[in-house]
Enzyme design. Structure first.
Site, PDB file in Angstrom:
ATOM      1  N   CYS A   2       0.872  -1.174   0.000  1.00 27.50           N
ATOM      2  CA  CYS A   2       0.000   0.000   0.000  1.00 27.50           C
ATOM      3  C   CYS A   2       0.904   1.218   0.000  1.00 27.50           C
ATOM      4  O   CYS A   2       1.576   1.512   0.989  1.00 27.50           O
ATOM      5  CB  CYS A   2      -0.913   0.015   1.229  1.00 27.50           C
ATOM      6  SG  CYS A   2      -1.995   1.468   1.305  1.00 27.50           S
ATOM      7  N   GLU A 114      -3.371   1.051  -6.886  1.00 29.56           N
ATOM      8  CA  GLU A 114      -2.291   0.153  -7.273  1.00 29.56           C
ATOM      9  C   GLU A 114      -2.094   0.262  -8.779  1.00 29.56           C
ATOM     10  O   GLU A 114      -3.040   0.514  -9.514  1.00 29.56           O
ATOM     11  CB  GLU A 114      -2.620  -1.286  -6.868  1.00 29.56           C
ATOM     12  CG  GLU A 114      -1.423  -2.202  -6.838  1.00 29.56           C
ATOM     13  CD  GLU A 114      -0.318  -1.701  -5.900  1.00 29.56           C
ATOM     14  OE1 GLU A 114       0.646  -1.076  -6.412  1.00 29.56           O
ATOM     15  OE2 GLU A 114      -0.427  -1.918  -4.680  1.00 29.56           O
TER      16      GLU A 114
END
Length: 271
Positions: A2, A114
């Protein structure tokens, strides 16, 4: 992993969602649609109030800095590299094990970003025709629109170069716990794109479903063997993912338009 996420909910809304008992309006953060490491973020934690006679833990909404600095660190310089802690080793790594045992938190988010290297781009890279492939960002978020409650750790660090009464004498920092990305189908997948979270990236933030919030935040739970059961991945099929503008790749860009779903990946970034 993350490395970027979005957090736009107001503290009043978070207070209702997480049953917050204490938060300071002076610590209010503006909605952030492009949260990057070293930024200040909201964290939910259970902790006794400072200088209070009552020792019971109180559910608080606190402002922390993303990038954990261990209490024993000589300087805070490594914090930007410690934004994630792996669920598989968090109980044994020196930088995280004390926080895992005693200082766990929830980092509320709308979802996380992402980046995927498109098939055509990868082929060009393999052929040596493109040195830096163009990547398509995807936004991953709960399919039902609920809060994305990321499992986190927090830590206190004392800056010994400052006097006790200095407002920056103490740093409170945090890290997101990550786990292996789901290989099961997404609840909602893009028409032309990844079908699972593992297709996007091999890691993902550990999302805590509401039934685990109290146990995760409970500071009375300190046994690592007991706590590791809380690191199990959430049930499959809760998430959706969709392509968003490559403008999110620049941390200077910040606005709700970054979360707008694209009808298809941008040109040159097809999955």
């Amino acid at each position: 992993m993350c490395g970027r996420y979005a957090a736009s909910r107001r503290p009043e809304d978070l207070a209702g969602i997480f049953e917050i008992e204490k938060w300071d309006p002076k610590e209010t953060l503006a909605p952030d649609y492009n949260v990057a490491p070293t930024k200040e973020v909201y964290a939910v934690l259970d902790r006794p109030l400072k200088d209070a006679d009552d020792p019971r833990p109180v559910r608080q909404l606190r402002k922390l800095k993303w990038g954990l600095v261990p209490s024993w660190a000589k300087t805070p310089e490594g914090g930007a590299r410690m934004i994630n802690a792996r669920a598989e080793t968090v109980h044994e790594k020196p930088s995280y094990r004390r926080a895992f045992a005693a200082r766990r938190c929830i980092l509320p988010a709308d979802g996380y970003f992402e980046w995927v290297t498109g098939t055509q781009e990868r082929e060009l890279e393999v052929e040596g025709k493109k040195k830096r492939p163009r990547k398509q960002p995807y936004f991953v978020t709960p399919a039902d629109g609920s809060v994305f409650a990321m499992a986190g750790l927090y830590e206190f660090w004392r800056d010994r170069t400052l006097p006790d009464d200095h407002p920056q004498a103490w740093w409170v920092t945090c890290s997101v716990i990550t786990t292996e990305a789901e290989k099961s189908p997404l609840a909602v997948a893009p028409a032309d794109g990844p079908r699972t979270l593992a297709d996007i990236h091999p890691r993902m933030p550990l999302m805590l479903t509401q039934d685990r919030w109290d146990a995760w935040l409970d500071p009375a739970r300190t046994d690592p063997d007991d706590l590791t059961s809380l690191l199990a991945p959430p049930p499959a099929g809760l998430m959706r993912a969709y392509p968003v503008t490559t403008a999110v790749s620049n941390v200077r860009n910040n606005g709700p338009e970054l979360l707008k779903e694209l009808e298809a990946p941008e040109e040159g970034t097809l999955f």
